[in-house]
Scaffold this motif. Sequence first.
Motif, PDB file in Angstrom:
ATOM      1  N   SER A 106     -34.192  75.788  13.367  1.00  0.00           N
ATOM      2  CA  SER A 106     -33.387  76.355  14.450  1.00  0.00           C
ATOM      3  C   SER A 106     -32.970  77.743  13.993  1.00  0.00           C
ATOM      4  O   SER A 106     -33.159  78.114  12.828  1.00  0.00           O
ATOM      5  N   ALA A 107     -32.396  78.501  14.876  1.00  0.00           N
ATOM      6  CA  ALA A 107     -31.966  79.858  14.527  1.00  0.00           C
ATOM      7  C   ALA A 107     -30.958  79.844  13.380  1.00  0.00           C
ATOM      8  O   ALA A 107     -30.927  80.758  12.561  1.00  0.00           O
ATOM      9  N   THR A 108     -30.156  78.790  13.300  1.00  0.00           N
ATOM     10  CA  THR A 108     -29.115  78.725  12.264  1.00  0.00           C
ATOM     11  C   THR A 108     -29.575  78.057  10.981  1.00  0.00           C
ATOM     12  O   THR A 108     -28.810  77.993  10.018  1.00  0.00           O
ATOM     13  N   SER A 109     -30.815  77.536  10.945  1.00  0.00           N
ATOM     14  CA  SER A 109     -31.286  76.851   9.742  1.00  0.00           C
ATOM     15  C   SER A 109     -32.599  77.412   9.201  1.00  0.00           C
ATOM     16  O   SER A 109     -33.150  76.865   8.248  1.00  0.00           O
ATOM     17  N   ARG A 110     -33.118  78.463   9.814  1.00  0.00           N
ATOM     18  CA  ARG A 110     -34.464  78.952   9.479  1.00  0.00           C
ATOM     19  C   ARG A 110     -34.639  79.230   7.984  1.00  0.00           C
ATOM     20  O   ARG A 110     -35.555  78.699   7.352  1.00  0.00           O
ATOM     21  N   SER A 111     -33.815  80.028   7.368  1.00  0.00           N
ATOM     22  CA  SER A 111     -33.957  80.351   5.944  1.00  0.00           C
ATOM     23  C   SER A 111     -33.729  79.117   5.077  1.00  0.00           C
ATOM     24  O   SER A 111     -34.409  78.901   4.074  1.00  0.00           O
ATOM     25  N   TYR A 112     -32.790  78.316   5.461  1.00  0.00           N
ATOM     26  CA  TYR A 112     -32.462  77.083   4.751  1.00  0.00           C
ATOM     27  C   TYR A 112     -33.670  76.141   4.744  1.00  0.00           C
ATOM     28  O   TYR A 112     -34.017  75.556   3.725  1.00  0.00           O
ATOM     29  N   ASP A 113     -34.340  76.005   5.921  1.00  0.00           N
ATOM     30  CA  ASP A 113     -35.485  75.103   6.050  1.00  0.00           C
ATOM     31  C   ASP A 113     -36.762  75.672   5.435  1.00  0.00           C
ATOM     32  O   ASP A 113     -37.656  74.920   5.062  1.00  0.00           O
TER      33      ASP A 113
END
Length: 178
Positions: A106-113
Motif C-alpha cells: 500500500s502507499a503507507t507500506s511500500r518501503s517496508y514491504d
Amino acid sequence: MRWAAPEGPWTEPDLHLFPQDGHRYEIVDGSLHVTPPLDDAHETLVQALIAVLRAAAPEGWWVCDRLGIELGTSNLIPDVTVLRPHSSGAIWADPADVAMVVEVESATSRSYDRLLKPALYAAAGIPRYWRVASGPEVVLYVYELGPDGYLAPRTIQGADLVKVDAPFPVRVAPDTWW
C-alpha cells in the motif's frame, strides 16, 4: 486509560495494550512500527490471495490472514501466512512452521514491504516471500530464499493463469484478483 511506552525495547506482550482499531502494530528489533488502517482495495487483494491459496493448498496446510510471526526481537504480521502441516498453532507462529508469507503493498507500506520485511523474513529462514503491487494492473513478485537472502523475483502479471510450484502447486492470475 492511556498506554505508556516501555522503559526498554518493545516486546510481544506490549502489543496487547493496543486497541483493535485497524492499525497494524508490529515490532522490529524492539522498536514499534505502526501502519495505518488499509483501504478496501488492499483487503480485496488479500481476500483474493487467500481464496486462491486455500483452493490449492493440500490437506493439512494452513493459509491465514494476519497471523503474526515471532522473529526473535521482532514480531511481524504479514497480510497472508502459509503454514506447513503439523504447525504448532501458537498465537505467534514460529518461522520454522512458515512456508511462505505474502505482503500486499500500500502507499503507507511500500518501503517496508520491499526492503525491511523481506530482509527479516529471509534472515528467519522463511523459504518463500510473495509481494503484490497494484496500480493500473496487479503484479505478483515471487521470491525464493537463496544463501544470502531472497533471489531476484519472478514477476507475474496479467489475467492468464500461471503456475507457481511453491509452497505447493498453484495457478495465479493477478489481474483477476480485483
